[in-house]
Design a protein around this motif. Structure first.
Motif, PDB file in Angstrom:
ATOM      1  N   SER A   1      -1.890  16.087  -6.194  1.00  7.97           N
ATOM      2  CA  SER A   1      -1.174  17.303  -5.813  1.00  7.97           C
ATOM      3  C   SER A   1      -2.103  18.464  -5.458  1.00  7.97           C
ATOM      4  N   SER A   2      -3.332  18.473  -5.969  1.00 12.17           N
ATOM      5  CA  SER A   2      -4.211  19.621  -5.718  1.00 12.17           C
ATOM      6  C   SER A   2      -5.379  19.216  -4.830  1.00 12.17           C
TER       7      SER A   2
ATOM      8  N   ILE B   1     -11.755  11.939   0.756  1.00  7.38           N
ATOM      9  CA  ILE B   1     -11.912  13.070   1.672  1.00  7.38           C
ATOM     10  C   ILE B   1     -10.867  14.157   1.442  1.00  7.38           C
ATOM     11  N   GLY B   2      -9.972  13.970   0.451  1.00 11.90           N
ATOM     12  CA  GLY B   2      -8.926  14.949   0.182  1.00 11.90           C
ATOM     13  C   GLY B   2      -7.581  14.500   0.714  1.00 11.90           C
ATOM     14  N   ASN B   3      -6.526  15.151   0.259  1.00 14.18           N
ATOM     15  CA  ASN B   3      -5.164  14.869   0.717  1.00 14.18           C
ATOM     16  C   ASN B   3      -4.745  13.415   0.508  1.00 14.18           C
TER      17      ASN B   3
ATOM     18  N   PRO C   1     -11.264  11.622 -13.653  1.00 18.02           N
ATOM     19  CA  PRO C   1      -9.861  11.222 -13.493  1.00 18.02           C
ATOM     20  C   PRO C   1      -9.444  11.288 -12.025  1.00 18.02           C
ATOM     21  N   VAL C   2      -8.555  10.411 -11.643  1.00 17.10           N
ATOM     22  CA  VAL C   2      -8.057  10.413 -10.264  1.00 17.10           C
ATOM     23  C   VAL C   2      -7.398  11.756  -9.945  1.00 17.10           C
ATOM     24  N   GLY C   3      -6.770  12.374 -10.948  1.00 18.84           N
ATOM     25  CA  GLY C   3      -6.136  13.671 -10.735  1.00 18.84           C
ATOM     26  C   GLY C   3      -7.113  14.809 -10.542  1.00 18.84           C
ATOM     27  N   SER C   4      -8.429  14.552 -10.731  1.00 19.66           N
ATOM     28  CA  SER C   4      -9.443  15.601 -10.564  1.00 19.66           C
ATOM     29  C   SER C   4     -10.336  15.343  -9.353  1.00 19.66           C
TER      30      SER C   4
ATOM     31  N   THR D   1       0.831  -1.205   0.000  1.00 17.16           N
ATOM     32  CA  THR D   1       0.000   0.000   0.000  1.00 17.16           C
ATOM     33  C   THR D   1       0.866   1.256   0.000  1.00 17.16           C
ATOM     34  N   ALA D   2       1.894   1.270   0.847  1.00 17.67           N
ATOM     35  CA  ALA D   2       2.780   2.437   0.932  1.00 17.67           C
ATOM     36  C   ALA D   2       3.478   2.694  -0.398  1.00 17.67           C
ATOM     37  N   THR D   3       3.881   1.626  -1.072  1.00 20.08           N
ATOM     38  CA  THR D   3       4.551   1.772  -2.374  1.00 20.08           C
ATOM     39  C   THR D   3       3.593   2.356  -3.409  1.00 20.08           C
ATOM     40  N   ALA D   4       2.363   1.825  -3.440  1.00 19.34           N
ATOM     41  CA  ALA D   4       1.373   2.324  -4.403  1.00 19.34           C
ATOM     42  C   ALA D   4       0.993   3.775  -4.108  1.00 19.34           C
ATOM     43  N   GLN D   5       0.884   4.117  -2.818  1.00 16.63           N
ATOM     44  CA  GLN D   5       0.531   5.490  -2.447  1.00 16.63           C
ATOM     45  C   GLN D   5       1.654   6.453  -2.844  1.00 16.63           C
ATOM     46  N   SER D   6       2.885   6.041  -2.626  1.00 15.95           N
ATOM     47  CA  SER D   6       4.022   6.881  -3.000  1.00 15.95           C
ATOM     48  C   SER D   6       4.061   7.126  -4.502  1.00 15.95           C
ATOM     49  N   ALA D   7       3.725   6.101  -5.273  1.00 12.71           N
ATOM     50  CA  ALA D   7       3.705   6.242  -6.732  1.00 12.71           C
ATOM     51  C   ALA D   7       2.636   7.237  -7.161  1.00 12.71           C
ATOM     52  N   LEU D   8       1.472   7.194  -6.497  1.00 13.06           N
ATOM     53  CA  LEU D   8       0.415   8.149  -6.811  1.00 13.06           C
ATOM     54  C   LEU D   8       0.852   9.583  -6.514  1.00 13.06           C
ATOM     55  N   VAL D   9       1.463   9.755  -5.356  1.00 16.00           N
ATOM     56  CA  VAL D   9       1.934  11.084  -4.969  1.00 16.00           C
ATOM     57  C   VAL D   9       2.992  11.577  -5.946  1.00 16.00           C
ATOM     58  N   ALA D  10       3.919  10.697  -6.298  1.00 16.34           N
ATOM     59  CA  ALA D  10       4.996  11.075  -7.210  1.00 16.34           C
ATOM     60  C   ALA D  10       4.469  11.430  -8.601  1.00 16.34           C
TER      61      ALA D  10
END
Length: 405
Positions: free
Chosen positions: A250-251, A339-341, A316-319, A236-245
């Motif tokens: 970001s918004s 819920i954001g963030n 989109p996940v980015g929106s 999970t941590a690896t997948a979350q980091s990839a999403l953040v990267a």
């Protein structure tokens, strides 16, 4: 047999299986392809017999944990597929039951109208027999010597005749309406019976999947459970980091008014247990939580994660904005509320409670928005996270929740 000895035997057996066939455990864990939302029993990973004996080499032992994790994940996915199939049937049965009640009420009204029409027809027949109908008036018209009086009587007769025709039409219409409603009511009742039988079958499928999860968990030692949980958390941590990267999270966008209310509702449910098929107020499954959150916000959405994915507007996940629904797994069998963030609130699995989790806590399929036409709020202050909102297991590797009758 003492628990320590049993755990040693089980551990050795699992290791022996992997030594014999390096890909066997993962292959056994893979679900059989099927268009049905409820997977077949043959798709369940093989669980070693508690009494089997074997010896595990260190290298084999290191390979056991990923195989165990894969097996458990497949079982949980199958349990969620069966649960969402049950939920879909339950929702359809609820609609049919409401439709049957409306039809019953309409049928009572139609039969009352039919009874009144028959009374009116009987009265006309009696008047005809007793010579008090418009025919006797017609005979009096023929014998009349006053043309003006004859004309007046002719108009009266026309009105009487028109009234008689209208009464017959009403009677005929009432008979047809009552017949149609009775037929429709029988069809709805037949569909209710079919749905009830399907619901029982799907309920039994859920129970079977959960028992298989419990059986597999019962074969594992505390050390193995810890390793399996740690491995999934790492994934999970690896997948979350990839999403953040990737910049997808970001918004921070403000929600709509309804989306903000859905988030507040979901926050109030944190800490309540996961129970399959539950939609509150004391417990929830994944889609029970999301559908009730949006119902509380004043917008009805489909009950199941598959229908939420199929019917709602994809984004989109980015929106993403708070209140959007995040859908997981290839068959859309799990859902959470964004819920954001980069966080979601979800009812993860049997054995867990409603909690805050990383968005990537499960394999991501996509996201949907229940209110795409609603404008975002100009300002938004997220609700405060309850204490311990992120505590507890996303994996659900404790005792599974038993299905209610």
């Amino acid at each position: 047999m003492p628990g320590r000895v049993l755990r040693s035997i089980c551990t050795a057996t699992l290791a022996a299986v992997v030594v014999t066939s390096p890909t066997g455990a993962l292959a056994a864990a893979a679900p059989s392809p099927s268009p049905s939302p409820s997977p077949s029993p043959s798709a369940v990973p093989a669980i070693p017999a508690p009494g089997a004996v074997g010896a595990a080499a260190p290298e084999a032992a290191r390979r056991v944990v990923p195989a165990l994790l894969s097996g458990l994940q497949k079982l949980y996915q199958q349990a969620e597929e069966a649960t969402e199939a049950y939920n879909g049937t339950a929702a359809e049965l609820k609609k049919r039951t409401a439709q049957a009640k409306k039809l019953d009420a309409a049928l009572v009204t139609a039969r009352l109208s039919l009874s009144r029409g028959r009374d009116a027809a009987g009265r006309l027949a009696r008047e005809q027999y007793q010579g008090r109908s418009d025919f006797s008036s017609y005979l009096r018209l023929l014998l009349s010597r006053n043309p003006e009086q004859a004309l007046d009587q002719g108009q009266v007769i026309q009105r009487l005749a028109a009234g008689r025709v209208a009464a017959v039409k009403r009677l005929t219409g009432a008979e047809e309406r009552a017949g149609e409603l009775a037929k429709e009511s029988r069809e709805v009742l037949d569909k209710q019976q079919v749905l009830a039988a399907r619901q029982k079958k799907e309920r039994d499928a859920v129970r079977k999947r959960l028992k298989e999860v419990e059986a597999m968990l019962a074969t594992l030692s505390i050390d193995q459970l810890t390793q399996v949980s740690s491995l999934e958390q790492k994934g999970t941590a690896t997948a979350q980091s990839a999403l953040v990267a990737s910049g997808a999270l970001s918004s921070n966008r403000p929600p709509s008014e309804e989306g903000g209310e859905a988030v507040r509702y979901a926050f109030r449910q944190i800490g309540k247990p996961y129970v399959w098929g539950a939609e509150g107020p004391g417990s929830f499954d994944c889609s029970g939580l999301t559908s009730q959150a949006w119902a509380n916000a004043g917008r009805a959405i489909p009950r199941t994660s598959q229908e939420q994915w199929r019917q709602l507007r994809k984004v989109p996940v980015g929106s993403l904005r708070p209140g959007d629904l995040v859908i997981y797994f290839p068959k859309a069998t799990h859902v959470a509320l964004y819920i954001g963030n980069g966080l979601v609130v979800q009812a993860p699995r049997p054995g867990s409670r409603v909690k805050i989790s990383p968005l990537a806590s499960n394999p991501l399929l996509g996201a949907v928005r229940p209110d795409p036409e609603s404008a975002p709020l100009s300002t938004y202050k997220p609700p405060e996270l309850p204490q311990g909102a992120s505590e507890g297991s996303d994996e659900g590797y404790s005792a599974s929740s038993s299905p209610a009758g």
